[in-house]
Design an enzyme around this catalytic site. Structure first.
Site, mmCIF file in Angstrom:
data_model
loop_
_atom_site.group_PDB
_atom_site.id
_atom_site.type_symbol
_atom_site.label_atom_id
_atom_site.label_comp_id
_atom_site.label_asym_id
_atom_site.label_seq_id
_atom_site.Cartn_x
_atom_site.Cartn_y
_atom_site.Cartn_z
ATOM 1 N N LYS A 70 -62.549 9.805 41.242
ATOM 2 C CA LYS A 70 -63.023 10.614 40.377
ATOM 3 C C LYS A 70 -62.813 9.461 39.283
ATOM 4 C CE LYS A 70 -61.896 15.206 38.098
ATOM 5 N NZ LYS A 70 -60.830 16.065 38.356
ATOM 6 N N LYS B 12 -57.881 8.714 40.355
ATOM 7 C CA LYS B 12 -58.709 9.378 39.328
ATOM 8 C C LYS B 12 -58.061 8.722 38.176
ATOM 9 C CE LYS B 12 -59.033 13.852 36.712
ATOM 10 N NZ LYS B 12 -58.879 15.397 36.552
ATOM 11 N N ASP C 227 -54.394 17.958 41.120
ATOM 12 C CA ASP C 227 -54.658 16.603 39.815
ATOM 13 C C ASP C 227 -53.508 16.173 39.094
ATOM 14 O OD1 ASP C 227 -57.030 17.084 40.855
ATOM 15 O OD2 ASP C 227 -57.987 16.717 38.630
#
Lengths: 805, 343
Positions: free
Chosen positions: B279, B243, B180
């Protein structure tokens, strides 16, 4: 064995999410599933035995039996309202405000009962009744509790119109109760309400709650029934005002039925509202806008965005996105909290939708519906999209009042506006673009009472709602909506509603060859003939048929001749007035300048005009001079107003501004009073042109020469050609021609009662705004000038502009 | 590495060719290879905030899942969880506890009562800082639950560029299967889409086989139009997931932001055929909140997009609330958090 949980875990399917109907059904049971009318504060059994069934359209189950109101019932309701009126109208503003506040609270306290009952009765999804209808109802009463409190201070010189008859439709049964009842009660009127026969239950429930909340008996009466009952309400002689929401067809009948009765009338009618999408719009958001525009309430919305107008370059992707979205819509039990659309209100409406869709297909448009099927029990219809629709197609013109969207493309902003306005309706419009310059350019050009920028179907009590053209007249909500339930105090003091119109129809008389030449004062020579002509498109023109009529002085002696205008002259004048429509787009300052200039030029010829008035009316010199002076003052009044007739920014609960813009009505016909030939004429003309209308003015039949002299004043005052057109002749006959003309937007009439009735009837043709002026003192500013004239000369357009980046 | 002297310039990615000459990365199955930066496309995007907010507000009101369906949906939410701990005081002790919870997120007796095999219910991933990656990988051996590492100078993302790439490589070497990353928000605020593209492209290359999840830090991006443009650039540069947030910005995952991002995912899929995952992270603490995100995904992208390969919720406390709701469904009694093994 797979459990439901396991299945849902694996498939993520939607399950049932039913709202409980228990309390609403218990309420129906408590009433024995049978309802009389609600008159004088209590449920009363109907005068005769006729009843009808109220059906849940989602299941076809009978919910209750309701009374069909007859003449005796309507009469009893009107009597109750009349009896309650003095006390109710006599309450202090604050006392009425307390009552309206209590109604708002009552709605909130019983909001779920009302929401479920509404969904059962109408078939609309519980989500909508719970999240939109009922909260808007409460908001409407709160807002109007405020107007009750402020009425005397904010609307000084006005009094309630009296007993009002209100007829409401089935698409927003309870919300329409609020839209009708709240302003009426806030103003101090008492009400006889006739809910739609398909959906009377929430109105009855509301009446009951209102009286539990302490509303005095007789202030709000509910009579149920079908159109026959509505007709009885409309035609009842003791009703002072009629307010109707429904189809244009019925609205037209009501206009005709009330013509000449003196009843005030507001109509909120149908629509075929355009939904404009420009190529820079946020298309994903547009798709949701379309969902809210045409699949809200199954498309049974008068202001539904039912005509999708898309700029060519984005038509293909938008249609693809729309279809994908439609595939995901859910139609089903309205009481399921996870559906987007419920049931169509009744079989007759379902049939209408089916027939029009079939018609659309036959006429060659491309039909698209999602792959899934609607429930077969109950009256359901799927979301439907037509593409390749031409403006000539039936489905592009007719209000379908169902979940059917027709799509067309445009190339330029100008073409978008032209397509948007290519309809006899003018209720609402939605404009989607990320370019504020474009949005604010297009919004004023669309003939509609409401324009939503990058949004759709937003409503609030503080913002007026209502149409242009055949979508009706009058506004509901906001300050502009309150005027519909008020009348000037002086009118009531004068003992008149609009019932009394004055004057007689002068018999048309063609001039015989004159016996005595008009004297030329002070000269031994014979006078030079002066031929007043018609004034059309900035030119002095002879009448279509060269006949003249003699104008006589008070002593009966001829004082001149004027042209005998006819239908074709009216036609030409209306066309000239339309060509001058740029007048309304200019600045108020510019119009003020010209009105001042007209006054200046009239002033220079004051003595001549005074002499003319005196010669025609027999007034003494001082009176005639006073009339000219009053006329100059009147011109100054409207020159003053021309740049001050401001709109408003309404305080609605959303992030954005709602602009209430005053726009000119368009082309207005003016039939001037017989008396005060100069002052009366200018008293109509000046306010109309001050706010940007162009006019066809019909001078006093008896004393037209002041008006014909006046055109030479106009000619020297830089007034653009066609802004004022003057047609002399038989005023009432010519007014009829204007009333019949489908391209005239408004008509103000001073004349006989018979003439007024005929004009109001004929006006139903295109729902033009008529104003029958009661006899008044043209020298009294309170009666003869000011805001009421400006309001009559304007349409309020509410433009909703959300913001936020 | 050299440090730029121009105070108005962010450090730009280097060691990659100029924007025009780039080739998409070779496509691996289920991954987004990216595409050349399409600046016209990016700059043409305009998002209407008010309209987006109106739609977002009706996502929880147009749909409702009740009873058995709600239980099923909540279990689905569990499988999409990135069970996360990103605290300065993280130690192997609390990370081991987190990993155990990841293997057995819902009490066995509840799953039995619901009729769902416990093997089917495990979280989507465990998400930790680099220092805890090895601990987590070891703890999750045999479970097939991937470990995700936050990287590239999380949460601000302003460490020296070379270090950020090295950080990715180190986490991948330590066994992280998902990375991430945070973007340089300044690139977005300055409209420097080439720099953003190059940055994410470099991150993608550094990830190798590991899946790249690009955190946009939407709370810092000021406008929804920026969110949309950053989403597109990240996908063009090869993000496997986009995300919302680090969880450290003042505003984290909100439905309007999510709506904008998933609409860009749909658009990218329609144009390239590559399905990028989504996400939301930060601030999702209630079962009801989680359901709203699932509804958003199902409504906008369809059921296929509500599985762990395309949807994750970054959260920690959320799981306990889901367990309480499941127990309530099973027993008919409102539950307490201490009845469920803590994260």
């Amino acid at each position: 064995m797979t459990t439901t949980v396991a299945r849902a875990f694996a498939s993520l399917e939607w399950g049932p999410a039913p709202e409980s109907t228990g309390p609403a059904l218990a309420w129906l049971d408590d009433h024995g599933r049978s309802f009389g009318h609600f008159i004088g504060g209590e449920a009363v059994p109907p005068a005769d035995a006729e009843t009808f069934e109220v059906v849940n359209p989602a299941t076809t189950a009978v919910l209750a039996r309701v009374a069909q109101g007859g003449a005796a019932d309507v009469d009893a309701a009107v009597r109750a309202a009349r009896a309650a009126l003095p006390a109710w109208a006599g309450l202090t503003d604050h006392a009425r405000a307390r009552h309206l506040y209590a109604l708002a609270r009552a709605v909130q306290k019983h909001s779920r009962l009302l929401a479920v009952l509404e969904s059962l009765d109408n078939g609309k999804p519980i989500r909508e009744t719970r999240d939109l209808d009922v909260p808007l109802v409460a908001r409407h009463f709160y807002h109007h509790a405020g107007w009750a409190q402020l009425r005397s201070s904010e609307m000084p010189g006005y009094v309630p119109v009296g007993v009002v008859g209100q007829i409401i439709p089935w698409n927003f049964p309870l919300l329409m109760v609020a839209w009708k009842v709240a302003p009426a009660l806030a103003a101090g009127c008492t009400v006889v309400l006739k809910p739609a026969e398909f959906t009377p239950l929430t109105a009855l429930c509301f009446a009951e709650l209102a009286h539990q909340a302490g509303l005095p008996s007789g202030v709000l009466n509910v009579v149920t029934g079908d159109g026959r009952t509505g007709k009885l309400v409309v035609e009842h002689p003791d009703v002072n005002k009629v307010a109707f929401t429904g189809s244009t067809e019925v609205g037209r009948q009501i206009r005709v039925a009330t013509a000449g009765s003196g009843k005030k009338l507001t109509l909120e009618l149908g629509g075929k509202s355009p939904f404009l999408v420009f190529d820079d719009a946020d298309l994903d958001s547009v798709v949701e806008g379309v969902v809210d525009a045409i699949w809200f309430n199954q498309g049974q919305v008068c202001c539904a965005g039912s005509r999708l107008l898309v700029q060519e370059g984005v038509a293909e992707p938008l249609v693809a996105k729309l279809k994908a979205r439609m595939e995901k819509l859910r139609v089903g039990s309205p009481l399921d909290k996870a559906v987007d659309m419920g049931a169509i209100v009744a079989p007759v409406q379902l049939e209408r939708i089916r027939a029009l869709v079939e018609r659309g297909r036959e006429e060659g448009a491309e039909l698209w519906q999602p792959s899934w099927a609607c429930p077969t029990e109950g009256y359901f219809y799927p979301p439907t999209l037509f593409t390749a629709v031409s403006p000539a197609a039936t489905i592009a013109q007719v209000e379908i009042f169902g979940p059917v969207l027709v799509a067309m493309t445009f190339r330029t902003p100008a073409e978008a506006v032209a397509l948007a306005n290519n309809t006899t309706y003018g209720l609402a419009a939605s404009v989607w673009t990320e370019n504020i310059n474009l949005a604010l350019d297009v919004a004023p050009k669309i003939k509609a009472g409401v324009v939503w920028i990058n949004s759709t179907n937003l409503f609030d009590a503080a913002s007026g709602f209502g149409g242009y053209r055949e979508s009706g007249f009058g506004r509901e909500g906001g300050r502009e909506g309150m005027w519909a339930y008020l009348q000037p105090e002086w009118e009531r003091e004068a003992g008149s509603g609009e019932q009394k119109a004055a004057g007689t129809i002068p018999a048309p008389q063609h001039a015989a060859p004159r016996e005595v030449p008009f004297p030329a004062p002070g000269s031994p020579l014979p006078p030079i003939d002066r031929t007043p002509k018609l004034f059309i498109g900035g030119k002095q023109v002879r009448p279509d048929q060269p006949y003249s009529r003699t104008v006589r002085g008070a002593d009966g002696r001829p004082v001149g001749e004027v042209g005998e205008g006819n239908r074709k002259d009216i036609r030409n004048a209306v066309e000239a007035a339309h060509r001058a429509s740029g007048w309304g787009r200019g600045a108020g300052h510019q119009r003020a300048q010209i009105l001042y200039y007209i006054a200046e030029n009239l002033s220079a010829r004051a003595a001549e005009f005074a002499a003319r008035v005196a010669a025609m009316t027999g007034a003494d010199r001082a009176t005639a001079v006073a009339e000219v002076d009053a006329t100059l003052s009147r011109l100054f009044t409207y020159a003053a107003w021309a740049d001050k007739h401001d709109g408003a920014v309404h305080g609605v609960p959303f992030r954005g501004v709602t602009l209430a813009m005053n726009e000119p009505v368009g082309v207005i016909g003016l039939a001037a009073p017989e008396e005060a030939p100069l002052l009366g004429f200018v008293s109509l003309l000046a306010p109309a042109v001050a706010v940007g209308n162009t006019v066809v003015a019909l001078p006093s039949s008896a004393h037209p020469l002041a008006a014909t002299d006046f055109y030479s004043v106009l000619e020297t005052s830089d007034l653009p050609d066609g802004v004022v057109n003057i047609v002399t002749g038989d005023k009432e006959g010519l007014a009829r021609v204007l009333a019949d003309h489908l391209d005239v937007d408004g008509l103000w009439f001073c004349g006989s009662a018979a003439g007024a009735a005929a004009i109001e009837q004929a006006a139903a043709g295109n729902m033009k705004r008529t104003w029958i002026l009661t006899p008044r003192d043209w020298y009294a500013a309170r009666q003869a000038e000011g805001p009421e004239f400006l309001r009559r000369a304007s349409e309020v357009k509410n433009i909703w502009i959300p913001y936020g980046e | 590495m050299t440090v730029t002297r121009d105070p108005t310039r962010f450090e730009r990615p280097r060691a990659v060719a100029p924007a025009s000459g780039r080739e998409p990365a070779p496509a691996a199955p289920g991954r987004n290879p990216g595409m050349p930066l399409d600046l016209d496309r990016v700059r043409a995007l305009r998002i209407n905030r008010s309209a987006v907010e109106r739609r977002a507000a009706t996502i929880p009101t147009r749909r409702s899942v009740k009873r058995d369906w709600q239980a099923g949906w909540l279990l689905r939410a569990v499988t999409c969880l990135d069970l996360t701990t990103l605290q300065g005081d993280d130690t192997p002790g609390n990370v081991l506890r987190l990993c155990a919870k990841a293997r057995w997120p819902v009490r066995e007796d509840l799953l039995d009562a619901l009729g769902v095999p416990s093997a089917a219910v495990r979280v989507g991933a465990v998400c930790v800082y680099h220092a805890l990656v090895e601990t987590a990988v070891e703890a999750l051996l045999g479970s097939e639950i991937p470990v995700a590492a936050v990287s590239t100078g999380f949460p601000a993302g302003l460490n020296p560029f070379a270090q950020r790439l090295e950080e990715i490589a180190a986490s991948v070497a330590a066994g992280a299967r998902e990375i991430d990353v945070v973007i340089t928000r300044g690139h977005v605020l300055r409209g420097d889409w080439e720099a953003l593209y190059d940055e994410v492209r470099a991150f993608r290359r550094a990830c190798g086989e590991a899946h790249l999840k690009v955190i946009l830090g939407t709370g810092d991006l000021a406008t929804l139009t920026n969110v949309a443009r950053a989403s597109q650039v990240a996908m063009m540069a090869g993000a496997d997931f986009i995300k919302t947030s680090t969880g450290k910005e003042p505003v984290n995952a909100t439905l309007p932001v999510g709506l904008v991002m998933v609409r860009q995912i749909r658009d990218y899929d329609e144009r390239t055929g590559h399905a990028v995952g989504f996400k939301p992270a930060g601030g999702i603490r209630s079962a009801k909140g989680a359901l709203e995100w699932l509804m958003l995904m199902k409504e906008e992208l369809g059921e296929r997009w509500v599985r762990p390969d395309r949807f994750r919720i970054g959260a920690s406390a959320l799981l306990t609330d889901i367990e309480r709701q499941l127990e309530h469904f099973v027993t008919g009694r409102y539950s307490a958090d201490y009845r469920h093994p803590m994260v």
